[in-house]
Design an enzyme around this catalytic site. Structure first.
Site, PDB file in Angstrom:
ATOM      1  N   TRP A 166     -18.599  -6.790   6.860  1.00  0.00           N
ATOM      2  CA  TRP A 166     -17.334  -6.305   6.779  1.00  0.00           C
ATOM      3  C   TRP A 166     -16.630  -6.371   8.074  1.00  0.00           C
ATOM      4  O   TRP A 166     -15.593  -5.906   8.371  1.00  0.00           O
ATOM      5  CB  TRP A 166     -17.470  -4.896   6.495  1.00  0.00           C
ATOM      6  CG  TRP A 166     -17.732  -4.557   5.008  1.00  0.00           C
ATOM      7  CD1 TRP A 166     -18.198  -5.337   4.163  1.00  0.00           C
ATOM      8  CD2 TRP A 166     -17.929  -3.300   4.278  1.00  0.00           C
ATOM      9  NE1 TRP A 166     -18.644  -4.969   2.765  1.00  0.00           N
ATOM     10  CE2 TRP A 166     -18.358  -3.675   2.950  1.00  0.00           C
ATOM     11  CE3 TRP A 166     -17.789  -2.055   4.737  1.00  0.00           C
ATOM     12  CZ2 TRP A 166     -18.675  -2.536   1.978  1.00  0.00           C
ATOM     13  CZ3 TRP A 166     -18.058  -1.121   3.627  1.00  0.00           C
ATOM     14  CH2 TRP A 166     -18.517  -1.059   2.500  1.00  0.00           C
ATOM     15  N   CYS A 218     -22.828   1.455  -2.640  1.00  0.00           N
ATOM     16  CA  CYS A 218     -21.879   1.558  -3.815  1.00  0.00           C
ATOM     17  C   CYS A 218     -21.324   0.144  -4.337  1.00  0.00           C
ATOM     18  O   CYS A 218     -21.196  -0.775  -3.493  1.00  0.00           O
ATOM     19  CB  CYS A 218     -20.733   2.377  -3.285  1.00  0.00           C
ATOM     20  SG  CYS A 218     -19.990   1.747  -1.850  1.00  0.00           S
ATOM     21  N   LYS A 228     -17.791  -5.886  -6.541  1.00  0.00           N
ATOM     22  CA  LYS A 228     -17.443  -7.126  -5.343  1.00  0.00           C
ATOM     23  C   LYS A 228     -16.929  -8.431  -6.131  1.00  0.00           C
ATOM     24  O   LYS A 228     -17.589  -8.796  -7.021  1.00  0.00           O
ATOM     25  CB  LYS A 228     -18.613  -7.214  -4.401  1.00  0.00           C
ATOM     26  CG  LYS A 228     -18.790  -6.192  -3.629  1.00  0.00           C
ATOM     27  CD  LYS A 228     -17.453  -5.452  -2.949  1.00  0.00           C
ATOM     28  CE  LYS A 228     -17.734  -4.316  -2.095  1.00  0.00           C
ATOM     29  NZ  LYS A 228     -18.632  -4.650  -0.995  1.00  0.00           N
ATOM     30  N   LYS A 269       0.793  -1.106   0.106  1.00  0.00           N
ATOM     31  CA  LYS A 269       0.069   0.007  -0.086  1.00  0.00           C
ATOM     32  C   LYS A 269       0.904   1.197   0.033  1.00  0.00           C
ATOM     33  O   LYS A 269       0.644   1.971  -0.945  1.00  0.00           O
ATOM     34  CB  LYS A 269      -0.778   0.034   1.342  1.00  0.00           C
ATOM     35  CG  LYS A 269      -1.607   1.389   1.437  1.00  0.00           C
ATOM     36  CD  LYS A 269      -2.315   1.398   2.771  1.00  0.00           C
ATOM     37  CE  LYS A 269      -2.869   2.705   3.180  1.00  0.00           C
ATOM     38  NZ  LYS A 269      -3.665   3.299   2.095  1.00  0.00           N
ATOM     39  N   ARG A 321      -6.211   0.283  -1.305  1.00  0.00           N
ATOM     40  CA  ARG A 321      -7.087   0.393   0.093  1.00  0.00           C
ATOM     41  C   ARG A 321      -7.174  -1.017   0.581  1.00  0.00           C
ATOM     42  O   ARG A 321      -7.516  -1.975   0.240  1.00  0.00           O
ATOM     43  CB  ARG A 321      -8.309   0.931  -0.530  1.00  0.00           C
ATOM     44  CG  ARG A 321      -9.483   0.799   0.468  1.00  0.00           C
ATOM     45  CD  ARG A 321      -9.664   2.146   1.109  1.00  0.00           C
ATOM     46  NE  ARG A 321     -10.758   2.271   2.003  1.00  0.00           N
ATOM     47  CZ  ARG A 321     -10.856   2.451   3.415  1.00  0.00           C
ATOM     48  NH1 ARG A 321      -9.738   2.496   3.969  1.00  0.00           N
ATOM     49  NH2 ARG A 321     -11.934   2.548   3.975  1.00  0.00           N
ATOM     50  N   CYS A 322      -6.824  -0.838   2.145  1.00  0.00           N
ATOM     51  CA  CYS A 322      -6.969  -1.955   2.986  1.00  0.00           C
ATOM     52  C   CYS A 322      -8.012  -1.576   4.151  1.00  0.00           C
ATOM     53  O   CYS A 322      -8.013  -0.409   4.669  1.00  0.00           O
ATOM     54  CB  CYS A 322      -5.571  -2.076   3.800  1.00  0.00           C
ATOM     55  SG  CYS A 322      -4.294  -2.794   2.619  1.00  0.00           S
ATOM     56  N   HIS A 381     -13.239   7.426  -6.548  1.00  0.00           N
ATOM     57  CA  HIS A 381     -12.113   6.314  -6.453  1.00  0.00           C
ATOM     58  C   HIS A 381     -11.006   6.786  -7.467  1.00  0.00           C
ATOM     59  O   HIS A 381      -9.969   5.945  -7.544  1.00  0.00           O
ATOM     60  CB  HIS A 381     -12.763   4.918  -6.649  1.00  0.00           C
ATOM     61  CG  HIS A 381     -13.561   4.434  -5.518  1.00  0.00           C
ATOM     62  ND1 HIS A 381     -14.974   4.832  -5.397  1.00  0.00           N
ATOM     63  CD2 HIS A 381     -13.268   3.717  -4.301  1.00  0.00           C
ATOM     64  CE1 HIS A 381     -15.388   3.979  -4.257  1.00  0.00           C
ATOM     65  NE2 HIS A 381     -14.238   3.759  -3.583  1.00  0.00           N
ATOM     66  N   HIS A 432     -26.987   4.287   1.616  1.00  0.00           N
ATOM     67  CA  HIS A 432     -26.198   4.312   0.618  1.00  0.00           C
ATOM     68  C   HIS A 432     -25.721   3.079   0.147  1.00  0.00           C
ATOM     69  O   HIS A 432     -25.273   2.348   1.087  1.00  0.00           O
ATOM     70  CB  HIS A 432     -24.733   5.262   1.151  1.00  0.00           C
ATOM     71  CG  HIS A 432     -23.716   5.217  -0.037  1.00  0.00           C
ATOM     72  ND1 HIS A 432     -23.947   5.945  -1.126  1.00  0.00           N
ATOM     73  CD2 HIS A 432     -22.696   4.565   0.102  1.00  0.00           C
ATOM     74  CE1 HIS A 432     -22.757   5.618  -1.940  1.00  0.00           C
ATOM     75  NE2 HIS A 432     -21.907   5.043  -1.112  1.00  0.00           N
ATOM     76  N   ILE A 482     -21.713  11.756   0.605  1.00  0.00           N
ATOM     77  CA  ILE A 482     -21.977  10.573   0.974  1.00  0.00           C
ATOM     78  C   ILE A 482     -21.503  10.460   2.520  1.00  0.00           C
ATOM     79  O   ILE A 482     -21.927   9.692   3.593  1.00  0.00           O
ATOM     80  CB  ILE A 482     -21.408   9.470   0.419  1.00  0.00           C
ATOM     81  CG1 ILE A 482     -21.739   9.677  -1.121  1.00  0.00           C
ATOM     82  CG2 ILE A 482     -21.612   8.179   0.722  1.00  0.00           C
ATOM     83  CD1 ILE A 482     -23.508   9.673  -1.161  1.00  0.00           C
TER      84      ILE A 482
END
Length: 768
Positions: free
Chosen positions: A565, A647, A112, A19, A519-520, A698, A645, A435
């Site tokens: 998550w 995404c 995903k 990262k 992104r972690c 992003h 929301h 958001i």
């Protein structure tokens, strides 16, 4: 004797080295050579960990600079033609441009990976798609490993999965029409691996766990009849579910072995083994690659023992899927709760579990002192977890038992609520908002770290965060936004933050997993019943509301996303854990409303992600997922507006359930798909208000006002103006302020320009 291997390891490095190196490279602060050296060190550490654990096969080719789907596309020369790489092998810069966008092109779409929290880049296939010579990265990885000796097993995403997981663009009618050209490149890659001295290749075809259309299923025989003659021995890997319906196909395929997920679908192992050909390996994935609980060694061995009797050395013992979905090493967790720590295993520990289980299948090894001691220690840890008084909370159990259907319904239907909300919000047509999060600067992260290690007093920390909230509110008022947020400076992550404040969760220090690219995230561990000891967000949101006359949204993460998550306890049904979280959030929602925060957003980006992979299993999941959301959102007055929301989820096929959430406003990601998702909302006639994203957060690109006007106009073709909101795709924590300032100023200007073009009749109807 059985052999031990895993399907892949985390590629981020034990301390997230990848990262930090990749992001430094993007900023121009690290050379390409230094970045490559970081990659070499991570790969070497992963190989060393496998050797030290005692695995028989060293898995390579599982390291990727951004995403394994993107890397596979680059390997076969299949990056989207719009990035100008069709005539030459792509460079690392080309791949990063495809992943992140550049000055001329938006980034590839992202979604995903099956039902995980990992995001992959969606391949784009068009009539202009041409496959050809690609990158050398895989062959370089293999050469590194072969130089160290031992059995080396490269892993490669299979051609059918690579095609199936993409999308058709530019008028292409059928992705399968590209299969012959793609197979030519797979033949090239596999032949070259064989020439390098590779004897086995793991080729992943995870799409076999899906409801696969007939033509795609039928293509497997053609594909592997063509690849097998030029390839090393192929281990076709399936994972994430049951593939027993394909038993006849997999048995007949000209591959040297098949891997099965024995965690998600343990019964299929015995069924396959009973009729398994004498010339094929069967790889049994019995160590969970998707969760952090230590393996029940006795239970796993009982599953493996009859397989070993039937198959002998044709049995391979493995992780259920790639260990990229687990944190790297539990040894790094010096501060973790000592009791909970004894219940856990991260990727490095799971390597040891795989090797130990493999050893235990040999009678002499199973009788050895070290193996017996390991089994006894494991049984002791499992017994301690089952009987720990920290697991169950009587208050939570009583609240669950007292839940009724009325607790999952708002007092009035949406039209009545909308009238009440318009009466006090007094928002313009096409209201603008964000958001939730704003840039997480180095100063913010440092203040949180200093406070955590007690180098910053509570009072100083409070004032630091308040200063950040003041800045966020002032900036939003300058942009001209209609509904503000407090910016979430105090939050490290949208799930970890809440997990740290709820009972029943524990937070690791280094338990990072890759979400996408660089992104972690650090998922909390849910080990027991979930309980809210005190409000979590009221102080921050109420302070922000005091600074402005405009409404400020309270920001929460929904119960399904909290569940998806996190690493979830495996000793009760997931739906019960979701309801426990929902009850805790219901109390938080009530506390926000009482404090004067009357717009509350409960994010559920993981609702679609949580769907079972087979459609026949959807109804039961959707029933409890929707109920959990409604339990946490329904205890408020009509004029309190509930937002949600979502995404980066293709949720067109579950729109009735999305509508059943009964949120007053839903915001969704639509920029990377160029508003394509909205056609599903048009066909379904979504009943409440909706905010399709007009800004891809992003990507570092700052979209122009004209771009966003075009997207808003496209949305208005499908969504009535009185129900349309204008917002970014997602939160802004990963962007810097210069990008945010430009993008949000353009977004507000675009909304005002389109608003001004609405007809007088529309304006009068909306005012009424």
């Amino acid at each position: 004797m059985a052999q031990a291997h895993v399907l892949g390891l985390p590629r981020i490095g034990a301390q997230r080295e990848l990262k930090f190196a990749v992001e430094a490279f993007w900023r121009g602060e690290m050379s390409a050579a230094a970045l490559q050296e970081t990659g070499r060190r991570i790969r070497a550490a992963n190989r060393r960990a496998q050797r030290e654990a005692g695995l028989d096969w060293i898995t390579v080719g599982d390291f990727h600079w951004y995403d394994h789907v993107l890397s596979t596309l680059a390997l076969v020369g299949g990056l989207p033609a719009r990035f100008g790489t069709a005539a030459c092998a792509p460079t690392l810069a080309d791949c990063f441009a495809a992943a992140r966008g550049d000055a001329g092109q938006s980034a590839m779409e992202m979604t995903k990976w099956f039902d995980t929290n990992y995001h992959y880049l969606v391949p784009e296939y068009s009539p202009q798609t041409r496959f050809g010579e690609g990158t050398e990265w895989l062959f370089d990885d293999v050469a590194e490993a072969l130089a160290e000796g031992g059995n080396v097993k490269p892993v490669l995403l299979g051609p059918l999965s690579l095609l199936y997981l993409g999308k058709e663009k530019g008028g292409l009618a059928d992705r399968l029409s590209l299969l012959p050209a793609l197979l030519a490149q797979y033949e090239r890659v596999l032949a070259r691996l064989k020439a390098q001295g590779v004897t086995w290749v793991q080729i992943d075809e995870p799409i076999l766990v899906l409801d696969l259309p007939g033509p795609w299923r039928d293509a497997f025989a053609l594909v592997y009849r063509r690849l097998a003659p030029v390839a090393p021995s192929l281990l076709l890997a399936t994972y994430f579910g049951d593939v027993s319906e394909h038993a006849a196909l997999l048995t007949a395929l000209p591959v040297a072995g098949v891997h099965l997920d024995g965690v998600r679908a343990p019964a299929q192992l015995d069924m396959f083994a009973a009729q398994w050909p004498q010339d094929k390996v069967l790889s049994a994935g019995v160590v969970d690659s998707r969760n952090v609980w230590r393996c029940d060694l006795a239970k796993a061995r009982a599953l493996l023992a009859p397989l070993a009797e039937r198959l002998g050395d044709r049995l391979w013992v493995a992780s259920s899927a790639s260990l990229m979905h687990c944190p790297v090493d539990l040894a790094s967790e010096a501060r973790l709760d000592k009791e909970v720590r004894t219940w856990l295993a991260f990727a490095v520990q799971k390597l040891g579990e795989v090797a130990l289980l493999c050893r235990s299948l040999d009678a002499a090894e199973f009788a050895s002192a070290d193996v017996r001691a390991a089994f006894v220690a494991d049984a002791t840890a499992h017994a301690a977890r089952r009987t720990s008084p920290r697991i169950h909370n009587s208050v939570v159990q009583k609240r669950l038992a007292a839940l009724t259907d009325a607790d999952a319904r708002r007092a009035s239907d949406y039209p009545a609520r909308a009238r009440a909300q318009r009466a006090w919000l007094k928002l313009p047509v096409l209201p603008t908002t964000t958001i939730g999060s704003f840039p997480q600067t180095a100063a913010i992260r440092q203040a949180r770290a200093d406070f955590k290690r007690r180098a910053l007093s509570h009072l100083d920390y409070l004032e630091t965060m308040r200063a950040q909230i003041r800045q966020a509110v002032e900036k939003q008022e300058a942009y001209g936004l209609d509904v503000l947020v407090h910016g979430e400076a105090e939050r490290n992550d949208m799930v970890e933050y809440f997990g740290d404040l709820l009972w029943g969760f524990v937070i690791t220090e280094h338990g990072w997993v890759q979400s996408y690219g660089s992104r972690c995230v650090k998922p909390p561990v849910i080990y027991g019943d979930v309980y809210l000891p005190e409000p979590m967000t009221v102080t921050w949101s109420a302070y922000a509301q005091q600074l402005t006359d405009k409404p400020v949204k309270g920001m929460l993460t929904g119960p399904v996303t909290m569940l998806q998550w996190s690493f979830v306890r495996d000793d009760q049904p997931r739906e019960l854990t979701a309801l426990q979280i929902a009850l805790a959030l219901r109390e938080e929602v009530a506390a926000l409303e009482k404090a004067g925060v009357r717009v509350i957003q409960i994010d559920e980006p993981a609702l679609r992600e949580g769907l079972p992979l087979r459609e026949s299993d959807w109804p039961s999941y959707l029933a409890w997922a929707v109920r959990a959301f409604r339990v946490c959102s329904s205890g408020v007055a009509d004029d309190t507006q509930i937002h949600t929301h979502m995404c980066y989820s293709a949720f067109q096929d579950i729109l009735p359930s999305v509508a059943a959430l009964d949120a007053d406003v839903i915001s969704i990601e639509t920029t990377r798909s160029d508003m394509a998702l909205l056609s599903a909302f048009e066909a379904f006639a979504y009943p409440n208000e909706i905010g399709p994203g007009v800004y891809d957060i992003h990507s570092p690109r700052v979209p122009s006002q004209a771009e966003m006007e075009r997207l808003i106009e496209a949305a208005l073709e499908r969504i009535p103006a009185e129900r349309l909101w204008i917002n970014p795709d997602c939160g802004l924590k990963t962007r810097d302020w210069s990008q945010v300032d430009g993008a949000l100023m353009n977004m507000v200007a675009a909304a005002k320009a389109v608003r001004a073009r609405l007809s007088a009749g529309q304006q009068q109807a909306l005012a009424a």
